[in-house]
Every structure is written in C-alpha cells, then in structure tokens.
Design an enzyme around this catalytic site. Sequence first.
Site, mmCIF file in Angstrom:
data_model
loop_
_atom_site.group_PDB
_atom_site.id
_atom_site.type_symbol
_atom_site.label_atom_id
_atom_site.label_comp_id
_atom_site.label_asym_id
_atom_site.label_seq_id
_atom_site.Cartn_x
_atom_site.Cartn_y
_atom_site.Cartn_z
ATOM 1 N N ASP A 7 -7.650 10.199 -4.170
ATOM 2 C CA ASP A 7 -8.694 11.024 -3.755
ATOM 3 C C ASP A 7 -8.483 12.479 -4.641
ATOM 4 O O ASP A 7 -7.440 12.427 -5.288
ATOM 5 C CB ASP A 7 -9.183 11.221 -2.124
ATOM 6 C CG ASP A 7 -7.955 11.753 -1.641
ATOM 7 O OD1 ASP A 7 -7.031 12.185 -2.222
ATOM 8 O OD2 ASP A 7 -8.365 11.994 -0.426
ATOM 9 N N CYS A 64 -3.356 9.924 -1.481
ATOM 10 C CA CYS A 64 -4.221 10.779 -1.103
ATOM 11 C C CYS A 64 -3.270 11.853 -0.368
ATOM 12 O O CYS A 64 -2.302 12.033 -0.843
ATOM 13 C CB CYS A 64 -5.236 10.179 0.160
ATOM 14 S SG CYS A 64 -4.137 9.674 1.542
ATOM 15 N N THR A 66 -1.820 12.422 2.540
ATOM 16 C CA THR A 66 -0.701 11.892 3.472
ATOM 17 C C THR A 66 -0.424 10.341 2.991
ATOM 18 O O THR A 66 0.586 9.936 3.637
ATOM 19 C CB THR A 66 -1.266 11.898 4.844
ATOM 20 O OG1 THR A 66 -2.464 11.238 4.957
ATOM 21 C CG2 THR A 66 -1.687 13.356 5.260
ATOM 22 N N HIS A 97 10.382 -7.336 2.582
ATOM 23 C CA HIS A 97 10.179 -7.895 3.936
ATOM 24 C C HIS A 97 8.582 -8.169 4.136
ATOM 25 O O HIS A 97 8.352 -8.992 4.731
ATOM 26 C CB HIS A 97 10.571 -6.947 5.165
ATOM 27 C CG HIS A 97 12.093 -7.009 5.289
ATOM 28 N ND1 HIS A 97 12.575 -6.815 6.232
ATOM 29 C CD2 HIS A 97 13.145 -7.440 4.472
ATOM 30 C CE1 HIS A 97 13.997 -6.794 6.334
ATOM 31 N NE2 HIS A 97 14.376 -7.176 5.099
ATOM 32 N N HIS A 133 10.418 -14.256 6.552
ATOM 33 C CA HIS A 133 9.458 -13.227 5.815
ATOM 34 C C HIS A 133 8.018 -14.109 5.559
ATOM 35 O O HIS A 133 7.115 -13.136 5.691
ATOM 36 C CB HIS A 133 10.026 -12.513 4.755
ATOM 37 C CG HIS A 133 11.484 -11.726 4.992
ATOM 38 N ND1 HIS A 133 11.242 -10.918 6.085
ATOM 39 C CD2 HIS A 133 12.646 -11.600 4.454
ATOM 40 C CE1 HIS A 133 12.388 -10.317 6.311
ATOM 41 N NE2 HIS A 133 13.235 -10.915 5.343
HETATM 42 C C1 RB5 Z 1 -8.158 15.064 2.282
HETATM 43 O O1 RB5 Z 1 -8.430 16.327 2.632
HETATM 44 C C2 RB5 Z 1 -7.340 14.303 3.287
HETATM 45 O O2 RB5 Z 1 -7.932 14.050 4.459
HETATM 46 C C3 RB5 Z 1 -7.152 12.885 2.525
HETATM 47 O O3 RB5 Z 1 -6.457 13.157 1.211
HETATM 48 C C4 RB5 Z 1 -5.947 11.940 3.261
HETATM 49 O O4 RB5 Z 1 -4.858 12.826 3.631
HETATM 50 C C5 RB5 Z 1 -6.525 11.248 4.130
HETATM 51 O O5 RB5 Z 1 -5.712 10.402 4.928
#
Ligand code: RB5
Length: 151
Positions: A7, A64, A66, A97, A133
Amino acid sequence: MIALGSDHAGFQYKEKIKELLISLHLEYKDYGTFSPDSTDYPDYASRVSNAILKGEAERGILICGTGIGMSIAANKFPGIRAAVCESIDSARLAREHNDANILCLGERITPWEKAIEIVKVFLTTEFENGERHCRRVNKLNTLPQALGDHT
Ligand code: RB5
C-alpha cells in the site's frame, strides 16, 4: 517469479526491493500500488495471494506500515502462508518450519538495512521438509476441519 505488492505505507520499500531483485537477477512482477497515494492494503494482498495460488509466482512480498494488515488479508486465502517478519531469524524459520510463501514487512517498523537482509534470507532459505513440519503445514491447509473440535 516473485510477486510484489504494497500500500502507500510500503511503497518506498517496494520500489527498493525491486532494485534489490534486479541486482540479484531475480524475476518479479509488481502488483501495485504504483504511487504513494493513500490506498487499501487488502487489495494488494489479494492480488499477490491470487498470483501465488494461480502459479504465476512462487513467493510474494507484501509491505504496508506494519506488515500486519497485509498478513491478516493474505492469510484469508487457503494455501497462503504469510509471515510478518521483523528479524532475520523469523524470516529463516518462517521458511524452514512454516514453508511461508509470502513475506510481510512493515516499512514503519523495520529499518531498511534489516529489511533487505530479511528479504534475502526469505528468498534463499528452503523449507526443511521434515516429517513433522510437513504434517503441521498440511494441517494448516485443511483448518479448521482437520483438527475437529479441540475446545
Ligand atoms: C496505513 O496507514 C496502515 O494502516 C497500513 O499500511 C498497515 O500498517 C496496516 O496494517
């Protein structure tokens, strides 16, 4: 073939990972996003997951903010094993694994110097393919029916 998606919050890393893959002579396909404008991570998780399930790509990398939203979305597709990795060890173990087929990274969490090493380890580590596994990964493919009622 490696399928890439991000994203807006992962866009810069996606562009840098493309340069890395070119330098490693690895083929990739970019499933977007194609600009830093705000967009929705499930759309790209879906495109990359489908590319793997259709056999267009062997592995995927989703980025993204996180890595978490991408992994939640990708893991809704049966046959996708997406792992959020913030360390080199977790990237190695996700392959050895769990036979993870998608690496999820958080551009707001993991510094680039570590992210690049995580990508390299994810792409070069094989599944251990041992009896235990395989049994566990096969159970993942048939959840929840495979395990019955364990409540
Ligand atoms: C976008 O602001 C953020 O929420 C997205 O990139 C992501 O981290 C969601 O899990």
